[in-house]
Scaffold this motif. Structure first.
Motif, PDB file in Angstrom:
ATOM      1  N   GLU A   1      -1.614  -0.759  -6.744  1.00  0.00           N
ATOM      2  CA  GLU A   1      -0.517  -1.717  -6.664  1.00  0.00           C
ATOM      3  C   GLU A   1       0.792  -1.029  -7.072  1.00  0.00           C
ATOM      4  O   GLU A   1       1.850  -1.236  -6.456  1.00  0.00           O
ATOM      5  CB  GLU A   1      -0.800  -2.925  -7.572  1.00  0.00           C
ATOM      6  CG  GLU A   1       0.320  -3.940  -7.669  1.00  0.00           C
ATOM      7  CD  GLU A   1       0.679  -4.584  -6.333  1.00  0.00           C
ATOM      8  OE1 GLU A   1      -0.123  -4.482  -5.381  1.00  0.00           O
ATOM      9  OE2 GLU A   1       1.783  -5.162  -6.246  1.00  0.00           O
ATOM     10  N   ARG A  60       1.785   1.127  -4.213  1.00  0.00           N
ATOM     11  CA  ARG A  60       2.277   0.291  -3.116  1.00  0.00           C
ATOM     12  C   ARG A  60       3.735  -0.096  -3.346  1.00  0.00           C
ATOM     13  O   ARG A  60       4.568  -0.003  -2.442  1.00  0.00           O
ATOM     14  CB  ARG A  60       1.413  -0.977  -3.017  1.00  0.00           C
ATOM     15  CG  ARG A  60       1.601  -1.762  -1.714  1.00  0.00           C
ATOM     16  CD  ARG A  60       0.980  -3.147  -1.814  1.00  0.00           C
ATOM     17  NE  ARG A  60       1.589  -3.960  -2.860  1.00  0.00           N
ATOM     18  CZ  ARG A  60       2.814  -4.499  -2.811  1.00  0.00           C
ATOM     19  NH1 ARG A  60       3.576  -4.320  -1.745  1.00  0.00           N
ATOM     20  NH2 ARG A  60       3.289  -5.215  -3.821  1.00  0.00           N
ATOM     21  N   SER A  94       6.741   1.468  -0.966  1.00  0.00           N
ATOM     22  CA  SER A  94       7.470   0.563  -0.069  1.00  0.00           C
ATOM     23  C   SER A  94       8.895   0.311  -0.547  1.00  0.00           C
ATOM     24  O   SER A  94       9.653  -0.407   0.104  1.00  0.00           O
ATOM     25  CB  SER A  94       6.716  -0.765   0.065  1.00  0.00           C
ATOM     26  OG  SER A  94       6.565  -1.358  -1.201  1.00  0.00           O
ATOM     27  N   VAL A 124      -1.119   3.200   1.753  1.00  0.00           N
ATOM     28  CA  VAL A 124       0.107   3.020   0.967  1.00  0.00           C
ATOM     29  C   VAL A 124       1.325   3.279   1.863  1.00  0.00           C
ATOM     30  O   VAL A 124       1.366   4.258   2.605  1.00  0.00           O
ATOM     31  CB  VAL A 124       0.114   3.978  -0.246  1.00  0.00           C
ATOM     32  CG1 VAL A 124       1.470   3.987  -0.931  1.00  0.00           C
ATOM     33  CG2 VAL A 124      -0.995   3.614  -1.226  1.00  0.00           C
ATOM     34  N   SER A 125       2.309   2.411   1.779  1.00  0.00           N
ATOM     35  CA  SER A 125       3.518   2.559   2.606  1.00  0.00           C
ATOM     36  C   SER A 125       4.173   3.908   2.380  1.00  0.00           C
ATOM     37  O   SER A 125       4.353   4.328   1.236  1.00  0.00           O
ATOM     38  CB  SER A 125       4.550   1.485   2.234  1.00  0.00           C
ATOM     39  OG  SER A 125       3.984   0.218   2.279  1.00  0.00           O
TER      40      SER A 125
END
Lengths: 299, 299, 299, 299
Positions: free
Chosen positions: B120, B123, B127, B158-159
């Motif tokens: 998280e 992420r 992003s 993951v972005s």
């Protein structure tokens, strides 16, 4: 040496509001709760209090508010450990000015510090104030080994050293430090999982996360055990360890603590700062209630 | 995918003045030095750059100055990892505005974070910008295991994920990540001790502390090895590992680096912030010179 | 010093019959296979050869048969390590009488032996024969740390010491030992997972489990890499590491090895002695074939 | 379930003569000593009894002699763990025929066994006899983790499972196993260093090395603590941990035990089989006497 650093000390949660800022009103209510429960003292801005997630200013704010609320009714030990020695010194001086009863500092983090560097860090923090200083050994992050005579000798030479908070499930080291230092250090156990066991290693008190929630029950059990009711101590510890295991294995400890503090005390401690609490799963109120009662019950 | 993240990248030292503040002029000189040496890129405010000892503002200042000095002549990857996800996001956005070529973040520190919490955190950072994102795995502090197919699958989701900086002397995991991700990730090795060995695991570059001092020699050796001169690679790595061992076993790494940068390049990087560098022993200029030459020599 | 201890050495499987006894005919066939493949040598009754599961007499039987079958066409190194020093000495003397080219011994097992005790064990084994002696460092069971100058100095003082088999995925220690000992020790890598990487640390050969199955492919890849074809080395290692991970993560390594040796070479090595191989899951022939080809293919 | 497996059990030393063979007469005297001291039981051919250094035949000899000497006056638990499951089964059957009261087995050693393999090994040993079976968890060598509900469920399914000997200084796991199994398992603590602490985790007895020497003092302290004299328990544990630390840090544990048994009881247990005891330094009689008294004294 003062004998006040005994009993059960919650490693205080730092309540946060929806906006992610410290919820000062809840912090005062939390302080009031612990005073009313007659707990041994408050350990402020420690690991449970999310110190790595706060700025120096925020930590000062929390410390001031807790000390003001406590108003001398319960001793306050302020964790001042920081990544930078200078920040720890700043926080220690602030704690003294704010009226703290003691300061404490975790060993330096992240890097593989030498024992020499660790003791220099202790020396600077210990000598920064005239308060009793408690080294906080957290085995999961500490870069150095403790438990030798050489370690305890160096520790006793630290200015204002008063004791240690030892967070380690392995109690052999704990006992050796007690044996090597006798009455010259006050030892508090930091591993909730072995709270009563640590009494047999000379722990005169306990500081930990779960005392935010189960302080009175732990205080009763610890006192009973210390006074000789070993059966009560054993029965309680088995229930307590089981509850801790249920929380830890859920992977959702912060969500549990939040729900439990709300259900049991009506206090909203909010979400911790990410990455703490990130991606946790919800606990049902029923599961939380059962777990609370499992520890609080007197079977 | 861009192929620019290769070669030797110093994990840049952050020079400090007598007053403990960032020595911006030296920082510019250091940048200029690495540009003139034709190194692969700059890794800014990483572990060697003392990120845990700096405020967010200080980190921004360092990043801005390095990027401005580099002026597009060398790619800059900014380490934005932080104890708090929010700080890491702030730093990532700042890096993008400042003109960085990539961002990188170490896994969350101090607490025993779950894999879910770690992802998280990735992420949110990935992003936060449109820059290539490089996860920084530092085995000595990471709370989670890497190297499984499940891990790499989550990572690829993951972005903006572009690669990893893997700092681990165990190269089995490194190779597995390469094998599981192929060309989808750019892998850079972070353990100086196995710089050339990591080529055989698919490392396309290396980021590390000792490239501040021995960048050109390491770049030549790495290039020679990658081009097939295995004997040269072996001979260099044995000298290099020996030198690293001499520095690490001295317990005075920061003192060595400072003396060596002054002797070799005439740059005064100053003392690190304590507890880093605390209680270290002095190195004689003669010992420092010998060690520098031991690695730089072409036997 | 002899230069014969190089190349790829299978840590020979010890074939067992349905009755659980050593299958001497298959053992001869296995020896013949490795001779015909032109491998570097044979490492007999090592960990892969199940030494802890055999009596001293059984180990002697295996050693005699392999040496007789090898008939001087391939060097044989006999692992003589044992729980009791006396057994190791007996085995070393037997190996010499049987015509072995070298003896090797893992560090003492099970207890937390001191470095002094370990070196006394080495001293007794090394001086028991006139054969070259190779210490076998298995990081997963070793009670002592290696890689310091003090360690290598003590090692060089052991009678007949000729080298080491180092089984550790961390190659920093490996390189340091090479750097500290130069040509005085012959180093062989024991971690199949980093076979080619170890060349850069001065490994002159490799001893391992998977060379029973993939000896020729590993020999070609290692030779190519050592001769400068780094791309081939990298490509092979990624395939090889992937295959190893598939086998290890299956939890059924012995079942895989048995099926693979039967499918590829028509040799029935049987089941290992429990607890080895206990409760393993079956591998389908198709899965085994695919994995064999994955490593053997020349992409 | 029988309640006899409580109190203090020495993990019996196996006395050896000058010739390195079992000193059967001393073994009988040792048995007689422990009977006369009223200890809880005898744990034979365990780690302290040097099981890895003996053949199956020698282990049988020791077991027979102890059981015959004990003559039903004290319960005897035989450690039958072995590298090979078949040897463990042979030893278990022999122990039953010889009149043992229980069998025990350490987890399989040396290799990285899977949990499935470990439980298959337990299953075979447990079902080999009709005796109560005690799993021996030795944290320093165990390849698998314990302490989860899944682990305890699998354990309870093992034939004749009666309990565990848990040798781990971390008592959290110990308590969880007790909490998860309640009265279905009898737990004995194997880490002398936390003998009294383990009472609070549900240990009903203790098995260990130092009870060969300090059995009566430990039995008194343990009984006092279990009966509620926590102060006595604490005072004793601090003295006991100190003494253990002195012995362990000397690096000469076997030499100490030999001298101490001779000085205190007039029993000559001889030298252990190398590598045990190899390269140890001598203890002076005066130092040994002081340490003996340090634990035995009633301050």
């Amino acid at each position: 040496m003062s004998s006040r650093f005994g009993g059960i000390w919650p490693a205080m949660l730092t309540p946060l509001g929806e906006d992610g800022r410290v919820a000062l009103t809840v912090l005062e209510q939390l302080t009031e709760l612990f005073v009313s429960q007659g707990l041994g003292g408050l350990y402020v801005t420690g690991s449970t209090g999310q110190w790595p997630l706060f700025t120096v200013e925020e930590r000062c704010l929390v410390v001031e508010r807790v000390i003001r609320s406590a108003a001398g009714r319960i001793p306050v030990m302020v964790h001042v450990g920081a990544a930078a020695t200078a920040d720890a010194v700043t926080l220690a001086r602030h704690a003294e000015r704010a009226g703290a009863h003691a300061v404490s500092a975790v060993t330096p983090i992240y890097y593989a510090h030498s024992a020499d560097a660790v003791f220099e860090y202790y020396r600077e923090i210990g000598s920064a104030t005239s308060l009793p200083f408690f080294v906080y050994h957290l085995s999961s992050v500490s870069p150095i080994a403790i438990g030798s005579r050489e370690y305890t000798q160096r520790l006793l030479a630290v200015s204002n050293i008063a004791g240690m908070k030892i967070t380690d499930r392995d109690l052999y080291t704990f006992g050796l430090i007690k044996a090597f230092t006798g009455d010259r250090l006050q030892l508090l156990s930091g591993a909730d999982e072995v709270m009563c066991q640590a009494i047999l290693c000379g722990a005169q008190g306990a500081i930990g996360t779960f005392y935010n929630l189960w302080g009175p029950a732990c205080q009763r059990a610890r006192a009973a055990c210390a006074a000789g009711d070993v059966n009560a101590g054993q029965a309680f510890m088995l229930r307590f360890q089981c509850a801790i295991a249920a929380v830890l294995s859920s992977g959702s400890i912060w969500t549990f603590l939040r729900a439990a503090m709300r259900l049991k005390y009506g206090l909203e401690i909010g979400k911790p700062r990410p990455p703490l609490g990130a991606a946790e799963c919800p606990w049902t109120d029923e599961d939380v209630r059962q777990l609370i009662e499992q520890v609080d019950s007197n079977p």
